[in-house]
Design a protein around this motif. Structure first.
Motif: not given
Lengths: 269, 269
Positions: A225, A251-253, A256, B47, B138-139, B142, B167, B169, B255-256, B259
């Motif tokens: 990253e 902005s993405l892991n 992911t 942020r 976060r996702n 993005a 992060m 977001n 979360a994945t 995304a």
């Protein structure tokens, strides 16, 4: 069937494989200076039992022995049965998953033999975080990636935290170390007919979903990253592909981003 | 410009907002029994400063004050400047990111006003894990999700761990609680022209990438990894969509999976 052996003394030397697990990942007395393969919880233990890694022993509460009966049918090592308290004393912390297994490390395949039988592979460069490594294997298993190849600077997929985060998929998705990164390794990928597609946030990279990755053998190259892929690995790639993002770099892991790329390749097949 | 105020005593009452941060998330003396909004590290603090949450104060080492100078130009609260040691004593642990900010919680929008100005929203049901919650934000940032709506059983997006994993977001992607879940909330979604697409591993769900989600306003409904979506929310959905997977149910982190779904919707627009 794995023999059920009752253990009542947490200091019993037959539990030495499991002792002080938080430090057991690093054992200088083991080949390569690395610890045993350790699986925690029913699902992960099942995946270890189904893998080629030679099982050494299991430790768990009685209930888990019965839950795993089908998986233990052909297993010739002992199942050390202990109370949750004895387990916690041996292991060094309270283990709410109730069962552990250990196995020896062995290498099963070289990169070339994995490439010969794969259509989609992930090539990892600089993935030094064990959780990201585990997540990448979990996503690879779910999304049809045939093998993972480790270029330089990668964390150990068999480290205990990687195993846990992968949900045991490090035992399922084959992996190998890529030697001679960048040039020799990329030549080998090309010799096996792979298109090397580097995942990159660069503005002129091709949009992932329309990059024309159907049909070909695809090696998806993922970097860390922070620094991203090295200039050399970008230069050695055939194409660069990007995930269209609202928010720019990082902005993405990485796991992911990899999952989205794996899904996009599967979609284009 | 935020005024630089030197602090040499870790017990200085001006640092009370930052004291014992590991327990500060839960403060019964705060409205709703919840703690302050806490941002850690330069990017997350930036942020928070750019968000509508009213900043209370900052605490950091001197170097971070200079790094944040541009962001602090219009900020009228103090920047408490302390050594890393004084910070660690006040906060309760060593903080390697070197800067913190606190803000008050306020609610900025109701679900209806968010829906009125959104094209893609994520609706979350039973996402009780703070890290998953943070990752989803976060996702979402993005991948072009305009807002997040919290149905029942969700973790607090402003909890410190959610903030960190996101992060920052959670300060950027607007969110609101959906009241009257399932029936009233789904009626509201429909009234705003949204197609409710439930992400589901069911075999008869439509493949995500060909589900025809272009054009329409889309509400992607995500449930937790274990129990998944409730029968009621599945029944209230317009379509069910699935990620084609090699490995069946629960093989991706929520979360994945989210995304991939966000990317697929963005792709179809």
């Amino acid at each position: 069937m794995a023999e059920l052996v009752e253990i009542i003394d947490p200091m019993d030397p037959r539990l030495d494989d499991f002792r002080d697990l938080t430090v057991a990942d690093r054992r200088p007395d083991r080949p390569g200076g690395r610890g045993l393969v350790i699986a925690e919880g029913v699902v992960v233990v099942q995946r270890l039992l189904a893998s080629p890694y030679p099982i050494r022993s299991l430790l768990g509460v009685r209930r888990r022995y019965h839950e795993l009966a089908g998986d233990l049918a052909d297993v010739a090592v002992p199942y050390y049965c202990a109370s949750a308290e004895v387990m916690a004393q041996a292991v060094g912390f309270h283990l709410n998953r109730g069962v552990l297994a250990t196995a020896d490390r062995v290498q099963f395949a070289d990169a070339g033999s994995l490439l010969a039988r794969s259509h989609t592979v992930a090539v990892l460069e600089g993935i030094g975080d064990h959780e990201n490594m585990g997540s990448i294997f979990r996503n690879a298993a779910a999304l049809g990636v045939d093998a993972v190849l480790l270029a330089e600077g990668c964390a150990d997929p068999l480290y205990r935290r990687s195993v846990r985060v992968s949900m045991g998929n490090v035992f399922k998705v084959p992996f190998a170390v890529l030697h001679g990164w960048v040039d020799d390794a990329c030549s080998m990928l090309h010799a096996h007919g792979f298109t090397i597609a580097a995942l990159s946030p660069a503005a002129d990279a091709m949009p992932l979903f329309t990059a024309g990755l159907a049909g070909a053998r695809v090696a998806l190259l993922l970097g860390s990253e922070g620094p991203g892929l090295t200039d050399q690995s970008i230069a050695a790639s055939d194409i660069r592909v990007q995930i269209p993002m609202a928010d720019g770099v990082d902005s993405l892991n990485v796991a992911t981003a990899g999952a989205i790329a794996f899904a996009a390749v599967a979609r284009q097949r």
